[in-house]
Motif scaffolding. Structure first.
Motif, PDB file in Angstrom:
ATOM      1  N   GLN A 106       1.114  -1.214   0.323  1.00 54.06           N
ATOM      2  CA  GLN A 106       0.181   0.111   0.052  1.00 54.06           C
ATOM      3  C   GLN A 106       0.914   1.157  -0.388  1.00 54.06           C
ATOM      4  OE1 GLN A 106      -3.118   0.036  -0.405  1.00 54.06           O
ATOM      5  NE2 GLN A 106      -2.724   2.777  -0.524  1.00 54.06           N
ATOM      6  N   LEU A 107       2.477   1.533   0.570  1.00 57.17           N
ATOM      7  CA  LEU A 107       3.127   2.194   0.493  1.00 57.17           C
ATOM      8  C   LEU A 107       3.229   2.276  -0.901  1.00 57.17           C
ATOM      9  CD1 LEU A 107       4.661   3.974   1.923  1.00 57.17           C
ATOM     10  CD2 LEU A 107       5.904   2.647   2.711  1.00 57.17           C
ATOM     11  N   THR A 110       0.725   4.541  -2.513  1.00 55.21           N
ATOM     12  CA  THR A 110       0.941   5.642  -2.658  1.00 55.21           C
ATOM     13  C   THR A 110       2.073   6.461  -2.853  1.00 55.21           C
ATOM     14  OG1 THR A 110      -0.031   5.272  -0.699  1.00 55.21           O
ATOM     15  CG2 THR A 110       0.886   7.418  -0.749  1.00 55.21           C
ATOM     16  N   ILE A 113       1.204   7.499  -6.700  1.00 50.42           N
ATOM     17  CA  ILE A 113       0.317   8.066  -6.977  1.00 50.42           C
ATOM     18  C   ILE A 113       1.187   9.402  -6.613  1.00 50.42           C
ATOM     19  CG2 ILE A 113      -1.293   9.264  -6.185  1.00 50.42           C
ATOM     20  CD1 ILE A 113      -2.743   6.437  -4.977  1.00 50.42           C
ATOM     21  N   THR A 242     -11.555   9.352   0.270  1.00 47.95           N
ATOM     22  CA  THR A 242      -9.839   8.812  -0.536  1.00 47.95           C
ATOM     23  C   THR A 242      -9.775   8.598  -1.473  1.00 47.95           C
ATOM     24  OG1 THR A 242      -8.095   8.033   0.062  1.00 47.95           O
ATOM     25  CG2 THR A 242     -10.093   6.532  -0.264  1.00 47.95           C
ATOM     26  N   ASN A 243     -10.510   7.832  -2.340  1.00 47.49           N
ATOM     27  CA  ASN A 243     -10.253   8.261  -3.740  1.00 47.49           C
ATOM     28  C   ASN A 243     -10.553   9.503  -4.853  1.00 47.49           C
ATOM     29  OD1 ASN A 243      -8.810   5.079  -4.466  1.00 47.49           O
ATOM     30  ND2 ASN A 243     -11.022   4.278  -4.945  1.00 47.49           N
ATOM     31  N   ASN A 246      -7.876  11.785  -3.978  1.00 52.20           N
ATOM     32  CA  ASN A 246      -7.170  11.116  -4.792  1.00 52.20           C
ATOM     33  C   ASN A 246      -7.300  12.423  -6.293  1.00 52.20           C
ATOM     34  OD1 ASN A 246      -5.234  10.711  -2.583  1.00 52.20           O
ATOM     35  ND2 ASN A 246      -5.756   8.339  -2.969  1.00 52.20           N
TER      36      ASN A 246
END
Length: 260
Positions: A106-107, A110, A113, A242-243, A246
């Motif tokens: 997951q990191l 991120t 992104i 959150t999506n 982003n």
């Protein structure tokens, strides 16, 4: 988002049913390249993988209708990769750091992104004409290329090899990923644990079809509660927005800068 999210659903389900016979590492390569993100599965998928690496990137430059198609294709890859990537990592990682390495997935998403935002920002400042959007779209193929060649050097997971009754290969692979000799106590203990777990798993689900497992999950109260809690947690995560944050981050940042 309306096209990307539906693309995730069928392939995240399909991975649960089909990654077993096809191998973890081949599935990782095949579907992560599909999504243009990051980690190899069996040789039978290598030729398809080349298309999965570049298809969304190649489709997008003609924009509009092709942009929608490429978003759906990326969704297929993301849905599958979300399931098979952590599985591949966890089956290769030592127990002491298994949770941490799986969490790093997951990191890395991120961080990807964040890099995408900076690439877009740099293109906006320094590039003019159609290349302003072609360069960022083409850059998403770079992690997939690195993935493709990097995963070709990686092993299949020891647990998957054992599940296919390829015990000697499983032991040899376990020794390689642990960098220990075959007679080392740690290797012996972990190999015995894999063997015991697979025997218990086969005893529990031997001859069971997909629908038999679905009945057990939803008709047994304890299993049903666990499934509902897991689904509810994912729904709550998406409801945080959150999506959307982003996706619309550039516009939000621009509004914030205008107010300062």
């Amino acid at each position: 988002m309306l096209l990307w999210s539906p693309g995730c659903l069928p392939d995240s389900r399909e991975m649960g049913e089909t990654n077993g016979p096809n191998g973890r590492s081949d599935r990782v390569c095949n579907w992560n390249c599909h999504a243009n993100c990051s980690q190899r599965p069996h040789r039978s998928h290598v030729h398809r993988t080349v298309n999965h690496i570049f298809l969304p990137t190649v489709l997008r430059p003609s924009f509009q209708a092709n942009t929608r198609t490429s978003r759906l294709i990326c969704g297929f890859g993301v849905g599958a990769a979300s399931m098979i990537n952590p599985l591949y990592v966890s089956e290769n990682a030592p127990r002491a750091i298994r949770g941490g390495l799986t969490g790093l997935y997951q990191l890395f998403i991120t961080m990807g992104i964040m890099l995408a935002f900076w690439i877009n920002y740099g293109s906006l400042l320094n590039i003019e004409g159609p290349a302003m959007y072609l360069v960022p779209l083409a850059m998403q193929g770079l992690p997939a290329v690195l993935l493709f060649f990097g995963m070709l050097l990686c092993n299949e997971s020891p647990r998957w090899l054992a599940k296919q009754d390829r015990w000697e290969e499983a032991r040899a692979t376990l020794c390689r990923v642990r960098n220990l000799p075959a007679d080392h106590p740690y290797v012996e203990e972990e190999f015995a644990a894999i063997s015991t777990q697979l025997e218990q798993e086969r005893a529990l689900i031997a001859g069971s079809s997909f629908w038999d497992l679905m009945k057990e999950m939803w008709l047994v109260p304890g299993n049903r509660k666990r499934a509902i809690i897991s689904i509810f947690l994912m729904i709550c995560q998406q409801m945080t927005g959150t999506n959307a944050i982003n996706y619309y981050a550039p516009q939000l940042c621009m509004l914030l800068l205008l107010r300062i």
